[in-house]
Motif scaffolding. Structure first.
Motif: not given
Length: 353
Positions: A101, A103, A124, A141, A145-146, A148, A174
């Protein structure tokens, strides 16, 4: 401040950059669209790069440059990876990391999202609000989410996020990518995370393009945990950084060069104060602030038309509507010396009238 899923993210030209505003017309326009410091590279750096040309028959050897960057940041060499500009680092991250995921915090430099999408990742967006001054709230956030990605100071908003807020985004499992391409243009490099080794998954990107005027040479670097550096290095081609670029990296990492960059940052801050004061003369112009980078984001009515009028008057500025989270009413201005700013203000008066 709200997340936008890949399915609902609006299509924008993420590959539009400031150089497109002056391409082929550089000599005819005063360039406020590109964020490279004017009058660079300095003569001493040109000479260092020129001296390296006598060794072009040999393959590049990045050990000395890597060591110099490590010393500059007080880090072990295994935490440093030299890249062909910071933009290459985004491509390496997108290709080398397993991401579930991703972001990207916007508005910001668009290459991270482009690189992720090109590598097949869904992205995203967390879009920061103009009403909040485009300030980051770490709670926006998604917790799962892994990957960013966030800029600091952020292009194009010129916002400098507190290091403590960015540090709150770091967690096991992350990868937190902080793009510090403009951090050496911030006096004291305050709020930098470059020297931090205690934050899990932290990746800091740096560029030598902006302060030293090396956009055409392509040199930047990654600061990260050794296992991350090793994974990114495996994704690089052989000899990814040229000998002249390595010479520049070594030269720009010395104590004298860092001190020169600090003086330039102080001068830029003073020039930015002058620019903001002159912009405040216009009731219809709103500047995003407090600004911390060598550029300023402004909002004004009919910005697209004003940008074209400014171009006819000899000034190139950066449109804002290709940045997610901004719209056609935004324009980015590079900070220049006071004389250039005063000439620009006169042109802006004509463009607005």
């Amino acid at each position: 401040m709200h997340p936008i899923s890949p399915e609902t993210a609006p299509d924008l030209d993420l590959r539009h950059h400031g150089d497109a505003e002056v391409r082929g017309l550089g000599a005819q326009l005063t360039d406020l669209a590109v964020n490279v410091r004017a009058g660079t590279p300095p003569q001493w750096l040109r000479e260092r790069i020129a001296d390296s040309l006598g060794t072009l028959a040999a393959y590049p050897d990045g050990r000395a440059a890597r060591r110099a960057v490590a010393v500059r940041h007080g880090l072990p060499e295994e935490r440093v990876l030299l890249t062909a500009g910071a933009a290459e680092a985004f491509v390496l991250l997108a290709r080398a990391l397993r991401v579930r995921r991703a972001v990207v915090v916007h508005p910001q430099f668009t290459e991270p999202e482009s690189a992720l999408r090109d590598a097949g990742h869904a992205v995203e967006r967390v879009v920061l609000d103009a009403a909040g001054g485009f300030r980051l709230d770490p709670r926006a956030v998604p917790a799962d989410a892994d990957l960013v990605v966030v800029g600091n100071p952020t292009n194009p908003t010129s916002v400098l996020h507190p290091a403590r807020d960015l540090a709150r985004l770091a967690r096991p499992g992350r990868t937190l990518v902080v793009d510090e391409a403009f951090m050496d243009a911030v006096p004291g490099e305050r709020e930098s995370l470059a020297c931090r080794t205690d934050l899990p998954g932290l990746v800091v990107l740096r560029s030598l393009t902006k302060t030293w005027g090396l956009a055409g040479l392509r040199i930047g670097y990654v600061l990260a945990a050794p296992d991350t550096v090793a994974a990114l290095e495996r994704a690089q081609p052989l000899w990814p950084v040229s000998t002249p670029a390595l010479a520049a990296a070594e030269a720009c990492s010395t104590a004298l060069a860092v001190a020169e960059a600090e003086r330039a940052a102080q001068e830029t801050a003073a020039d930015r104060t002058h620019l903001l004061a002159r912009l405040a003369e216009f009731a219809e112009v709103a500047a995003v602030g407090p600004a911390a980078a060598p550029f300023v984001l402004i909002r004004l009515p009919n910005a697209a038309a004003v940008r074209l009028r400014l171009r006819a008057l000899g000034f190139a500025v950066r449109r804002g509507d290709t940045f997610p989270g901004l719209g056609p009413e935004y324009v980015r201005l590079a900070v220049r010396d006071r004389e250039t700013t005063d000439r620009f203000i006169e042109a802006l008066k004509q463009a607005l009238s």
